[in-house]
Design a protein around this motif. Structure first.
Motif, PDB file in Angstrom:
ATOM      1  N   ALA A 183       0.835  -1.199   0.000  1.00 30.86           N
ATOM      2  CA  ALA A 183       0.000   0.000   0.000  1.00 30.86           C
ATOM      3  C   ALA A 183       0.872   1.252   0.000  1.00 30.86           C
ATOM      4  CB  ALA A 183      -0.925  -0.013   1.206  1.00 30.86           C
ATOM      5  N   PHE A 233       1.198   4.177  -2.830  1.00 33.11           N
ATOM      6  CA  PHE A 233       0.982   5.592  -2.542  1.00 33.11           C
ATOM      7  C   PHE A 233       2.129   6.431  -3.119  1.00 33.11           C
ATOM      8  CE2 PHE A 233       1.725   9.235   0.244  1.00 33.11           C
ATOM      9  CZ  PHE A 233       0.529   9.903   0.058  1.00 33.11           C
ATOM     10  N   PHE A 257      -1.727   0.576  -5.120  1.00 26.74           N
ATOM     11  CA  PHE A 257      -2.437   1.113  -3.967  1.00 26.74           C
ATOM     12  C   PHE A 257      -3.694   0.285  -3.672  1.00 26.74           C
ATOM     13  CE2 PHE A 257      -5.354   4.154  -1.919  1.00 26.74           C
ATOM     14  CZ  PHE A 257      -4.591   4.388  -0.789  1.00 26.74           C
TER      15      PHE A 257
END
Ligand code: UDP
Ligand code: MG
Length: 317
Positions: free
Chosen positions: A241, A245, A288
């Protein structure tokens, strides 16, 4: 305080060559501790035969006939060293003991260190982990991969001590907590570090394997390491994740730069700016989104393990 009953568990996979001498050597240790008044004379040995294909179990049965303080269980097939360790711990919990030491069948770990384990237990420790003095008996590859493994585990937040294998003493209290963990794939080193009971450490010497050969190959070791990481850390999922980002942010900058080049420098081929921006945008978006799925997977992971919410230390009623 009454003298504690000590159980010694031994995971065994095709150990017909050494099991008899190992049991004899361990009884020397037990007798010595009994004479010194540190443990009860009903202290015993519990052997877990991990689906051996040789005569290991016949020998265990013979030893049991001669001396009922040799006990054991046999698996229908080979489940691997961690399962054998767990079966040993849960087995002696059922049979009854105050503390238990796990040791390998080849006695590579110095069995006389058990006295130091017991001393720590008598001083109130619930978990005493053996730390090997050196890794001289290991090959270069095994040594380096082991160090990488421990370092990775530490980075991922599982603080298992360097150079600790499954040679340790745990108290009945720790065994009761173990029984509260229903998960099937438990990595004991992570577990005993996680439950919050104080860990004491004892150093011991490692000898080369005298009889028989190692039952571990690199595939088994990789499996053990991956199991250790994935059963105690969801950080790798979270990293996805975070990567997504940053890629997203990066796509933003690349997009701005591409538009700037297009509008003011006029030196880019047609379609380049769009292509680069769209590529990094979707790359970031996908990572993401995977990270978001990872977060949910992490929740599922924690829930299916059904670990106890908390473990009570003392309670006044
Ligand atoms: N062992 C087991 N099941 C397996 C592999 C190993 O119960 O599938 C036992 C083995 O009999 C020994 C201990 O685990 O008592 C450690 O294995 P070994 O000494 O072969 O490993 P090494 O010391 O080479 O790491
Ligand atoms: Mg060994």
């Amino acid at each position: 305080m009454n003298k504690p009953t000590l159980a010694i568990t031994i995971p065994c996979y095709n150990e017909e060559l050494c099991i008899k001498s190992t049991v004899n050597s361990l009884f020397e240790v037990i007798n010595d501790l009994v004479i010194k008044g540190k443990i009860n004379e009903d202290s015993y040995i519990y052997i877990v035969d991990d689906g051996s294909k040789d005569k290991t179990w016949e020998m265990v049965s013979e030893l049991h006939k001669i001396n009922s303080l040799v006990k054991g269980v046999k698996f229908v097939r080979n489940y691997g060293n961690q399962m054998a360790h767990i079966a040993g711990l849960l087995g002696v919990r059922e049979l009854g003991c105050d503390c238990v030491v796990s040791i390998d069948a080849d006695l590579q770990q110095d069995q006389w260190a058990i006295e130091k384990f017991v001393d720590e237990y008598l001083n109130g420790a619930d978990i005493v982990s053996g730390i090997r003095n050196s890794r001289d008996t290991d090959s270069f590859l095994k040594k380096t991969t082991a160090i990488c493994f421990y370092k990775t585990m530490n980075i991922l937040g599982v603080n298992i001590p360097m150079n600790h294998s499954d040679y340790r003493l745990v108290s009945k209290k720790a065994l009761d907590i173990l029984a509260m963990y229903p998960e099937k794939q438990l990595f004991l080193r992570g577990f005993f570090n996680e439950i919050g009971l104080e860990n004491k450490y004892v150093n011991f010497d490692v000898k080369p394997r005298v009889i028989g050969k190692s039952k571990f190959n690199y595939m088994k070791l990789i499996g053990l390491a991956l199991n250790g990481i994935t059963s105690f850390s969801i950080l790798p999922l979270r990293i996805i994740a975070v990567l997504g980002f940053f890629m997203f942010v990066f796509a933003g900058f690349v997009g701005l730069e591409a538009v700037y080049e297009k509008l003011f420098l006029h030196n880019t081929p047609n379609g380049w700016a769009t292509l680069v921006t769209v590529m990094s945008f979707f790359g970031g978006l996908q990572l993401f989104c995977m990270g978001v799925i990872g977060e949910y997977l992490g929740q599922v992971f924690r829930e299916v393990k059904s670990r106890p919410r908390y473990i009570k230390d003392v309670e006044l009623k």
